[in-house]
Scaffold this motif. Structure first.
Motif, mmCIF file in Angstrom:
data_model
loop_
_atom_site.group_PDB
_atom_site.id
_atom_site.type_symbol
_atom_site.label_atom_id
_atom_site.label_comp_id
_atom_site.label_asym_id
_atom_site.label_seq_id
_atom_site.Cartn_x
_atom_site.Cartn_y
_atom_site.Cartn_z
ATOM 1 N N TRP A 133 36.321 -25.815 -6.839
ATOM 2 C CA TRP A 133 36.635 -25.389 -8.206
ATOM 3 C C TRP A 133 35.878 -24.123 -8.596
ATOM 4 O O TRP A 133 36.439 -23.219 -9.217
ATOM 5 C CB TRP A 133 36.311 -26.536 -9.156
ATOM 6 C CG TRP A 133 36.440 -26.204 -10.611
ATOM 7 C CD1 TRP A 133 37.569 -25.832 -11.286
ATOM 8 C CD2 TRP A 133 35.375 -26.199 -11.581
ATOM 9 N NE1 TRP A 133 37.288 -25.611 -12.610
ATOM 10 C CE2 TRP A 133 35.954 -25.831 -12.832
ATOM 11 C CE3 TRP A 133 34.017 -26.493 -11.523
ATOM 12 C CZ2 TRP A 133 35.192 -25.736 -13.992
ATOM 13 C CZ3 TRP A 133 33.271 -26.412 -12.693
ATOM 14 C CH2 TRP A 133 33.850 -26.029 -13.899
ATOM 15 N N LEU A 134 34.608 -24.025 -8.188
ATOM 16 C CA LEU A 134 33.785 -22.872 -8.538
ATOM 17 C C LEU A 134 34.103 -21.643 -7.696
ATOM 18 O O LEU A 134 34.181 -20.526 -8.211
ATOM 19 C CB LEU A 134 32.301 -23.225 -8.390
ATOM 20 C CG LEU A 134 31.716 -24.195 -9.414
ATOM 21 C CD1 LEU A 134 30.298 -24.571 -9.025
ATOM 22 C CD2 LEU A 134 31.750 -23.587 -10.815
ATOM 23 N N LEU A 135 34.275 -21.854 -6.389
ATOM 24 C CA LEU A 135 34.406 -20.733 -5.468
ATOM 25 C C LEU A 135 35.849 -20.237 -5.323
ATOM 26 O O LEU A 135 36.078 -19.042 -5.123
ATOM 27 C CB LEU A 135 33.854 -21.123 -4.096
ATOM 28 C CG LEU A 135 32.363 -21.496 -4.060
ATOM 29 C CD1 LEU A 135 31.980 -21.986 -2.676
ATOM 30 C CD2 LEU A 135 31.509 -20.299 -4.468
ATOM 31 N N LEU A 136 36.815 -21.158 -5.399
ATOM 32 C CA LEU A 136 38.219 -20.798 -5.192
ATOM 33 C C LEU A 136 39.068 -21.436 -6.291
ATOM 34 O O LEU A 136 39.883 -22.324 -6.035
ATOM 35 C CB LEU A 136 38.692 -21.260 -3.807
ATOM 36 C CG LEU A 136 37.983 -20.643 -2.600
ATOM 37 C CD1 LEU A 136 38.368 -21.371 -1.330
ATOM 38 C CD2 LEU A 136 38.317 -19.148 -2.489
ATOM 39 N N PRO A 137 38.884 -20.997 -7.524
ATOM 40 C CA PRO A 137 39.583 -21.655 -8.643
ATOM 41 C C PRO A 137 41.098 -21.587 -8.547
ATOM 42 O O PRO A 137 41.787 -22.515 -8.986
ATOM 43 C CB PRO A 137 39.055 -20.913 -9.872
ATOM 44 C CG PRO A 137 38.538 -19.595 -9.349
ATOM 45 C CD PRO A 137 38.026 -19.877 -7.980
ATOM 46 N N ASN A 138 41.650 -20.505 -7.980
ATOM 47 C CA ASN A 138 43.098 -20.414 -7.853
ATOM 48 C C ASN A 138 43.638 -21.434 -6.856
ATOM 49 O O ASN A 138 44.694 -22.041 -7.071
ATOM 50 C CB ASN A 138 43.504 -19.006 -7.427
ATOM 51 C CG ASN A 138 43.197 -17.967 -8.494
ATOM 52 O OD1 ASN A 138 42.869 -18.309 -9.617
ATOM 53 N ND2 ASN A 138 43.307 -16.702 -8.135
ATOM 54 N N VAL A 139 42.901 -21.625 -5.763
ATOM 55 C CA VAL A 139 43.271 -22.644 -4.782
ATOM 56 C C VAL A 139 43.177 -24.029 -5.418
ATOM 57 O O VAL A 139 44.084 -24.867 -5.280
ATOM 58 C CB VAL A 139 42.369 -22.556 -3.532
ATOM 59 C CG1 VAL A 139 42.574 -23.769 -2.626
ATOM 60 C CG2 VAL A 139 42.648 -21.267 -2.770
ATOM 61 N N TYR A 140 42.090 -24.278 -6.130
ATOM 62 C CA TYR A 140 41.890 -25.581 -6.782
ATOM 63 C C TYR A 140 43.042 -25.887 -7.737
ATOM 64 O O TYR A 140 43.578 -27.008 -7.738
ATOM 65 C CB TYR A 140 40.561 -25.588 -7.527
ATOM 66 C CG TYR A 140 40.304 -26.860 -8.301
ATOM 67 C CD1 TYR A 140 39.768 -27.986 -7.668
ATOM 68 C CD2 TYR A 140 40.594 -26.935 -9.666
ATOM 69 C CE1 TYR A 140 39.539 -29.154 -8.376
ATOM 70 C CE2 TYR A 140 40.360 -28.101 -10.379
ATOM 71 C CZ TYR A 140 39.836 -29.199 -9.738
ATOM 72 O OH TYR A 140 39.612 -30.365 -10.439
ATOM 73 N N ALA A 141 43.446 -24.910 -8.527
ATOM 74 C CA ALA A 141 44.512 -25.125 -9.497
ATOM 75 C C ALA A 141 45.821 -25.495 -8.810
ATOM 76 O O ALA A 141 46.554 -26.392 -9.274
ATOM 77 C CB ALA A 141 44.700 -23.873 -10.351
ATOM 78 N N ASP A 142 46.128 -24.841 -7.698
ATOM 79 C CA ASP A 142 47.364 -25.138 -6.969
ATOM 80 C C ASP A 142 47.292 -26.517 -6.328
ATOM 81 O O ASP A 142 48.271 -27.273 -6.328
ATOM 82 C CB ASP A 142 47.623 -24.059 -5.916
ATOM 83 C CG ASP A 142 49.110 -23.869 -5.626
ATOM 84 O OD1 ASP A 142 49.941 -24.597 -6.196
ATOM 85 O OD2 ASP A 142 49.441 -22.969 -4.824
ATOM 86 N N VAL A 143 46.124 -26.863 -5.772
ATOM 87 C CA VAL A 143 45.946 -28.184 -5.157
ATOM 88 C C VAL A 143 46.191 -29.294 -6.179
ATOM 89 O O VAL A 143 46.906 -30.270 -5.911
ATOM 90 C CB VAL A 143 44.533 -28.312 -4.551
ATOM 91 C CG1 VAL A 143 44.221 -29.761 -4.194
ATOM 92 C CG2 VAL A 143 44.405 -27.420 -3.317
ATOM 93 N N ILE A 144 45.610 -29.156 -7.355
ATOM 94 C CA ILE A 144 45.789 -30.163 -8.400
ATOM 95 C C ILE A 144 47.247 -30.226 -8.844
ATOM 96 O O ILE A 144 47.816 -31.306 -9.049
ATOM 97 C CB ILE A 144 44.871 -29.872 -9.602
ATOM 98 C CG1 ILE A 144 43.403 -29.947 -9.181
ATOM 99 C CG2 ILE A 144 45.149 -30.839 -10.739
ATOM 100 C CD1 ILE A 144 42.970 -31.271 -8.598
ATOM 101 N N ALA A 145 47.864 -29.058 -8.974
ATOM 102 C CA ALA A 145 49.273 -29.016 -9.370
ATOM 103 C C ALA A 145 50.171 -29.677 -8.327
ATOM 104 O O ALA A 145 51.149 -30.356 -8.675
ATOM 105 C CB ALA A 145 49.701 -27.574 -9.615
ATOM 106 N N ILE A 146 49.849 -29.495 -7.049
ATOM 107 C CA ILE A 146 50.621 -30.145 -5.985
ATOM 108 C C ILE A 146 50.581 -31.659 -6.155
ATOM 109 O O ILE A 146 51.608 -32.350 -6.083
ATOM 110 C CB ILE A 146 50.079 -29.741 -4.599
ATOM 111 C CG1 ILE A 146 50.404 -28.270 -4.307
ATOM 112 C CG2 ILE A 146 50.671 -30.637 -3.500
ATOM 113 C CD1 ILE A 146 49.642 -27.699 -3.130
ATOM 114 N N GLY A 147 49.381 -32.187 -6.388
ATOM 115 C CA GLY A 147 49.252 -33.627 -6.590
ATOM 116 C C GLY A 147 50.086 -34.112 -7.760
ATOM 117 O O GLY A 147 50.751 -35.158 -7.687
ATOM 118 N N ASN A 148 50.085 -33.359 -8.851
ATOM 119 C CA ASN A 148 50.859 -33.749 -10.033
ATOM 120 C C ASN A 148 52.361 -33.730 -9.761
ATOM 121 O O ASN A 148 53.095 -34.623 -10.202
ATOM 122 C CB ASN A 148 50.526 -32.830 -11.203
ATOM 123 C CG ASN A 148 49.099 -33.000 -11.699
ATOM 124 O OD1 ASN A 148 48.486 -34.049 -11.498
ATOM 125 N ND2 ASN A 148 48.561 -31.978 -12.349
#
Length: 218
Positions: A133-148
């Motif tokens: 979340w801290l280092l790669l926020p754009n990746v984190y956002a996509d990962v969470i969106a994929i789960g949703n």
């Protein structure tokens, strides 16, 4: 079985392709850059390569038509523009095309940032998620969106989102399956060979339909 492979030019996707061919599956490999595929794959009689990107709905539809299941090794990249979730958006399209073509089974590779109701607290995995979340926020956002997106799929979609920790290139195929904080899966590493082995085992065994298991090294 006739399978569609997404993300096939990445290191994990290549392992899936090789193991699937060893098991005599017939593959449609959908890739943006076919030249990145090794010759032994492109020349294999059981492989059809379809060139296209994740925003090309007609090409995706062509690739999905006639397959029995989809295996995806797609993953977000750090260069995603801020505020976008391109892989999650692609899955929305893919789920729609699955319904159109009567395909019900999809297996995805993901990470522990996406939570499953069976998860419990783990200091190790909490630290990993915070670091992403801290280092790669754009990746984190996509990962969470994929789960949703996957959780919201229609009830007849037989999805499995396999969550993998750090992946390495060791030649080991052994793995354990559980959930965050259950002590079986405390070691946050796994070989890509083992990740591919789990995906193909789950395709056959169907033990984790509509679940998000965590898969790690023993």
């Amino acid at each position: 079985m006739r399978l569609l492979i997404l993300g096939g030019t990445g290191p994990s996707g290549l392992k899936v392709i090789d193991q699937a061919l060893q098991q005599d599956h017939t593959l449609v490999v959908y890739v943006r850059s076919p030249q990145k595929l090794p010759k032994h794959i492109t020349s294999h009689p059981s492989v059809k390569v379809v060139k296209g990107d994740l925003t090309d709905t007609p090409k995706l539809s062509e690739a999905i038509q006639g397959v029995e299941a989809i295996i995806s090794a797609l993953g977000p990249i750090p260069s995603n523009p801020k505020g976008t979730t391109p892989v999650a958006d692609a899955y929305k399209t893919i789920l729609g095309l699955m319904k159109e073509h009567g395909v019900r089974r999809i297996l995805l590779m993901g990470g522990p940032s996406v939570r499953d109701p069976h998860d419990r607290f783990s200091v190790v995995y909490k630290a990993l998620v915070i670091a992403l979340w801290l280092l790669l926020p754009n990746v984190y956002a996509d990962v969470i969106a994929i789960g949703n997106v996957i959780r919201a799929a229609d009830a007849d979609v037989e999805w499995t989102l396999a969550r993998f920790p750090f992946l390495n290139n060791k030649p080991k195929k052994e793995y354990v399956v559980g959930y965050v904080g259950d002590w079986k899966t405390w070691l946050p590493v796994l070989s890509r060979e083992a990740a591919a082995a789990f995906i193909l085992d789950e395709l056959r065994d169907r033990k984790f339909v509509r679940q998000m298991p965590l898969v790690t090294s023993p």
